[in-house]
Design an enzyme around this catalytic site. Structure first.
Site, PDB file in Angstrom:
ATOM      1  CB  ILE A  64      -1.882  -8.683  -0.775  1.00  0.00           C
ATOM      2  CG1 ILE A  64      -1.148  -7.973  -1.864  1.00  0.00           C
ATOM      3  CG2 ILE A  64      -1.599 -10.159  -1.035  1.00  0.00           C
ATOM      4  CD1 ILE A  64      -1.937  -7.960  -2.794  1.00  0.00           C
ATOM      5  CG  ASN A 113       4.259   0.393   1.830  1.00  0.00           C
ATOM      6  OD1 ASN A 113       2.906  -1.046   1.176  1.00  0.00           O
ATOM      7  ND2 ASN A 113       4.770   0.706   1.641  1.00  0.00           N
ATOM      8  N   GLY A 114       2.767  -3.033   3.664  1.00  0.00           N
ATOM      9  CA  GLY A 114       3.314  -4.741   3.470  1.00  0.00           C
ATOM     10  C   GLY A 114       2.868  -5.624   3.776  1.00  0.00           C
ATOM     11  CD  GLU A 115       0.264  -8.186   2.480  1.00  0.00           C
ATOM     12  OE1 GLU A 115       0.551  -8.806   3.202  1.00  0.00           O
ATOM     13  OE2 GLU A 115       0.450  -7.825   1.213  1.00  0.00           O
ATOM     14  CB  CYS A 154      -0.922   0.205   1.036  1.00  0.00           C
ATOM     15  SG  CYS A 154      -1.634  -1.638   1.034  1.00  0.00           S
ATOM     16  N   GLY A 205      14.138 -12.896  -6.736  1.00  0.00           N
ATOM     17  CA  GLY A 205      15.031 -13.522  -6.120  1.00  0.00           C
ATOM     18  C   GLY A 205      16.083 -12.420  -5.291  1.00  0.00           C
ATOM     19  NE  ARG A 237      -7.161  -3.690   2.112  1.00  0.00           N
ATOM     20  CZ  ARG A 237      -7.589  -4.511   2.462  1.00  0.00           C
ATOM     21  NH1 ARG A 237      -8.957  -4.270   2.665  1.00  0.00           N
ATOM     22  NH2 ARG A 237      -7.585  -5.896   2.903  1.00  0.00           N
ATOM     23  CG  LEU A 238      -1.937  -4.002  -4.091  1.00  0.00           C
ATOM     24  CD1 LEU A 238      -3.209  -4.241  -5.301  1.00  0.00           C
ATOM     25  CD2 LEU A 238      -0.366  -4.097  -4.239  1.00  0.00           C
TER      26      LEU A 238
END
Length: 571
Positions: free
Chosen positions: A49, A72-74, A2, A366, A46-47
């Protein structure tokens, strides 16, 4: 993934916080919400997920608790933390990681940070005590910038949001360091005076006008303990432990309520990611994406296709043509806010556009293996370079700087907390050079396409473990990332021991030929800008003349001019 924003002070109006969320529309527009009271305004893009329902929207506040959260994040281990908090008597209204973070902070306070496995930048505001608590993940995957004057404190995921409310000038010192040493700034800096960033692994507290910043993640202390534990570890044990951690890291990063894909290059890192993703039950449904330019001297496509032949993976190949670069550069320069890494970043941005068109919102890549496993060539010599494949010829052209401008440059002095030179170089690249700049470039290009980028190799457990292994596990027989290659050899011996290719695009050739007008327009822009007084324009033109006539050992200085010309144009 986000965008967050906040204003504390007289500027905290509904109009101003809306300006900030509007300019970050690309970071998320599934929901754009605001919280505003006297002297405080918070915004969230907000995105969606995890838990796509409206109850998980932010700013987040529960049961009239004074704390309000923008995040913002996960938090990848939110399921395990949720179960732990439920045993402590906490109840949950949603299935989101947002509510887990909220409840974790209420229960553990700032100590919750050490329990989080994820990428994050968040801020809690207390409506009663009028205090702000903010923090950023261990390696700074998610951004957080701030501005403070005598009246206001303003923070946001991107600099452009702050610039909606305040006038800030480009930093001559940062630009001089960029042109002289290739530095993109230290951990708390941006290319703009008065706009700072909260460094990765740090937290921030604000009450009244008193700002306190401190480190919450002590990588050095943790690794020094592991260095002693791993002194005598053998190859088999190290491989077994790393694979176990890596599989768990990948599984955690597949937690999403939306489709997940991943990017591929021909290197060891993404090839290993491909091999492990292929072991998942849903492997045939997961798409991989890679870019190429049609130039066999640079493209990694043959190695990518070789790996994919042995897996169930669907591969989409994204072609970047030279005629696209000019327009794409203008778009990405606005998104980046600061200088970025050249045509490879542009190619990567096009990959994310393709990913978004396929309806994929979460992407794995990666990033992080070379720094943790000593994969760069300069780790094996006495060079202080930070550029893979760089010759003895300097990529920087300081003769184009005026004497007064050059005097503003100060060579970055990076900490050396370890007795071992290799470890100090790895530490520099993890926290000060390679990883911070790559994460910034990647965050902006992924969010430009409203997609979430996750880096499983930057799971702190993996980085700490690999970093703390004895040198012979990392470098053996003149080969960097030795043990990692041994792991990949099980899946593809050819790719495992293929040499690392420092260049992925024909940037040097394109700038001299197909993109000649891009360079010349940049020089013309510089001549008409505030930079003209800081540079020796005749020397700059002479360097451009030499470049066109074959002096192309490096194109970095040319890209520096292109980047800075766009920066002063947008000032």
């Amino acid at each position: 993934m986000c965008g967050i924003s906040g204003i504390i002070g007289p500027k905290a109006t509904k109009l101003n916080i809306r300006k900030m969320t509007e300019i970050m529309h690309h970071r998320g527009h599934d929901s754009i919400q605001h919280f505003q009271q006297n002297g405080i305004a918070l915004g969230h893009n907000r995105l969606s997920i995890i838990d796509l329902k409206n109850a998980s929207n932010q700013p987040f506040q529960r049961n009239n608790n004074p704390w309000v959260l923008v995040y913002n994040g996960e938090i990848y281990n939110y399921v395990e933390l949720r179960e732990e908090l439920m045993l402590e008597g906490y109840t949950f209204d949603t299935q989101s990681d947002t509510e887990v973070l909220y409840q974790a902070f209420l229960f553990w306070g700032e100590d919750c940070l050490n329990r989080l496995n994820g990428m994050f930048a968040f801020a809690f505001w207390n409506t009663q005590s009028k205090e702000l608590f903010a923090a950023r993940d261990r390696f700074g995957v998610k951004p957080l910038y701030y501005f403070q004057d005598q009246d206001n404190f303003i923070f946001a995921s991107e600099i452009k949001a702050i610039r909606q409310l305040v006038d800030v000038n480009l930093s001559e010192e940062r630009m001089a360091n960029y042109l002289t040493f290739g530095s993109y700034g230290m951990l708390n800096e941006s290319f703009f005076d008065s706009v700072h960033q909260l460094a990765g692994g740090h937290l921030l507290k604000l009450k009244g006008h008193k700002l306190q910043i401190k480190r919450w993640y002590n990588f050095v202390t943790r690794v020094k303990q592991q260095l002693k534990q791993n002194e005598t570890i053998d190859d088999a044990t190290a491989k077994k432990e790393y694979i176990k951690l890596l599989q768990d890291s990948i599984n955690l990063r597949f937690r999403a309520d939306v489709p997940v894909g991943f990017t591929l290059s021909g290197g060891v890192d993404s090839s290993l990611l491909l091999a492990l993703v292929n072991q998942r039950e849903d492997a045939s449904e997961i798409k991989a994406f890679t870019f190429y330019t049609g130039d066999e001297g640079y493209d990694e496509l043959p190695w990518v296709e070789q790996m994919v032949l042995k897996t169930k993976t669907q591969l989409e190949k994204v072609l970047l043509k030279s005629e696209e670069v000019n327009q794409r550069h203008h778009q990405i320069a606005k998104i980046q806010d600061e200088p970025y890494g050249g045509i490879p970043t542009i190619a990567y941005a096009k990959v994310f556009e393709s990913i978004a068109r396929r309806g994929i919102k979460v992407v794995l890549d990666g990033q992080g293996m070379d720094e943790a496993w000593a994969g760069y060539d300069y780790y094996q010599n006495n060079s202080n370079s930070t550029i893979q494949g760089q010759s003895s010829v300097s990529p920087f052209k300081t003769n184009i700087l005026s004497e007064s401008f050059l005097a503003k440059a100060e060579k970055p002095n990076y900490p050396q907390p370890f007795e071992d030179d290799l470890l100090n170089k790895q530490y520099r690249d993890l926290f000060y050079t390679k990883i911070p700049r790559a994460l910034r470039f990647n965050d902006r290009v992924s969010m430009a396409s409203t997609t979430e980028l996750r880096e499983p190799f930057l799971d702190y457990r993996l980085v700490e473990f690999a970093f703390s292994l004895p040198k012979h596990h990392k470098i053996r027989g003149g080969q960097g990332k030795y043990l990692l290659r041994e792991i990949l050899k099980t899946y593809s011996k050819d790719v495992a021991f293929a040499p690392k290719r420092p260049l992925q695009t024909p940037q040097r050739e394109w700038l001299a030929e197909e993109l000649k007008s891009l360079v010349e327009n940049a020089i013309a822009n510089i001549e008409c800008s505030s930079l003209a007084n800081l540079l020796n324009i005749s020397q700059l033109k002479e360097e451009w003349h030499k470049y066109q006539h074959g002096d192309q050992e490096s194109s970095f200085h040319i890209w520096q001019w292109i980047s800075l010309s766009k920066l002063v144009e947008n000032e």
